[in-house]
Design an enzyme around this catalytic site. Structure first.
Site, PDB file in Angstrom:
ATOM      1  N   ASP A   1      -7.001   1.329  -5.582  1.00  0.00           N
ATOM      2  CA  ASP A   1      -6.057   2.333  -5.114  1.00  0.00           C
ATOM      3  C   ASP A   1      -6.611   3.094  -3.914  1.00  0.00           C
ATOM      4  O   ASP A   1      -7.835   3.153  -3.700  1.00  0.00           O
ATOM      5  CB  ASP A   1      -5.721   3.316  -6.242  1.00  0.00           C
TER       6      ASP A   1
ATOM      7  N   LYS B   1      -1.078   3.492  -2.002  1.00  0.00           N
ATOM      8  CA  LYS B   1       0.216   3.882  -1.439  1.00  0.00           C
ATOM      9  C   LYS B   1       0.110   5.086  -0.506  1.00  0.00           C
ATOM     10  O   LYS B   1       1.067   5.428   0.166  1.00  0.00           O
ATOM     11  CB  LYS B   1       1.215   4.167  -2.565  1.00  0.00           C
TER      12      LYS B   1
ATOM     13  N   MET C   1       0.175  14.725  -8.388  1.00  0.00           N
ATOM     14  CA  MET C   1       1.087  14.292  -7.315  1.00  0.00           C
ATOM     15  C   MET C   1       2.150  15.354  -7.045  1.00  0.00           C
ATOM     16  O   MET C   1       3.348  15.060  -6.906  1.00  0.00           O
ATOM     17  CB  MET C   1       1.746  12.955  -7.678  1.00  0.00           C
TER      18      MET C   1
END
Length: 299
Positions: free
Chosen positions: A90, A112, A224
């Site tokens: 990641d 991402k 997040m």
């Protein structure tokens, strides 16, 4: 390699060659690459050596990288990284961790980058296809996820996909930032009186959250959520949470550049405090006051 002893009558009809591929081991394994012949004249036998190769299935190991630097890795995670032939990691994984891999280990960034304004990132569908691609090649794959793989890491989706194509996998837990970030800032998540329960949530899609229920929680932890913190604070106050409730944001927990920001729901809701668009963990509740005591007691 398989050695087969046959006499000259048995092999004469085959002309010393295999015309059709066979199976040396079990179904799903390939054979038939080369025959070598050696005749032992005194015995009247030929020694026929068949060189075969198998179709070997890969192995997938989900590994938690912890909240930040490599010092937060578990021994189990280190062992898996040293064995890996392919690492799909990641974006938030510390690049120092990747130095634990073998020289010829293939390292693929599948992050991402949701905390960046850059338009980059890998789709989840691409990650799933990569897992199957390397698995079919017989590779030892480490799927390296920040924190713990099972906490807001889309682990369930990847497990379901692996099951669908008949693959196998193992799980290695990691230290989740949900637990580590508050503690690294001096905040205990539970308290005998003030915090008998803790609610975890993601700020990625606020439309999926029940703020009326969240407002009743004693302690809230959001991941997040740095981009949507102002809206989160507004909606919690609108649903009955005290505007004076303490809020802490721990950025880059476990890294050398860790830093914190503190305020109240009212201040965050009004936009009075500056938000950093960095990976952050948000803690909301009375237990946040322990972070100030930590600063006071620090040498």
């Amino acid at each position: 390699m398989i050695c087969i002893w046959t006499n000259h009558r048995q092999i004469a009809s085959r002309q010393y060659f295999i015309s059709q591929p066979g199976c040396c081991f079990v179904a799903n394994e390939y054979s038939f690459t080369l025959f070598q012949k050696r005749r032992y004249w005194k015995r009247g036998y030929y020694k026929t050596t068949v060189l075969c190769h198998r179709k070997v299935s890969g192995e997938i190991v989900f590994v938690g990288a912890g909240p930040g630097g490599k010092e937060w890795l578990t021994w189990a995670a280190i062992k898996e990284l040293k064995k890996a032939q392919v690492v799909l990691y990641d974006h938030l994984v510390d690049k120092e961790i990747l130095k634990l891999c073998k020289i010829h280990c293939e390292q693929v960034d599948v992050g991402k980058a949701i905390h960046s304004f850059q338009n980059r990132g890998v789709l989840q569908e691409d990650i799933l296809r990569l897992l199957q691609y390397y698995y079919d090649q017989g590779k030892y794959i480490v799927r390296l996820k920040g924190g713990d793989p099972g906490v807001f890491g889309r682990l369930a989706e990847e497990i379901d996909y692996i099951k669908n194509f008949g693959g196998s996998f193992r799980l290695v837990p990691g230290i989740s930032s949900v637990l580590a970030a508050p503690l690294l800032a001096g905040i205990p998540l539970t308290h005998k009186v003030w915090s008998k329960s803790v609610t975890l949530a993601t700020g990625h899609d606020l439309s999926q959250l029940d703020f009326e229920w969240l407002a009743k929680s004693e302690t809230l932890v959001f991941v997040m959520a740095t981009r949507s913190l102002s809206e989160i604070a507004q909606r919690l106050v609108e649903n009955g949470k005290s505007p004076d409730t303490l809020v802490a944001v721990i950025y880059n927990a476990g890294m050398s550049n860790q830093h914190e920001s503190f305020g109240t729901l009212k201040e965050w809701a009004l936009g009075s405090l500056k938000v950093c668009f960095e990976p952050g963990t948000v803690i909301i509740g009375r237990v946040v006051q322990y972070a100030f005591e930590k600063e006071t007691l620090a040498p």
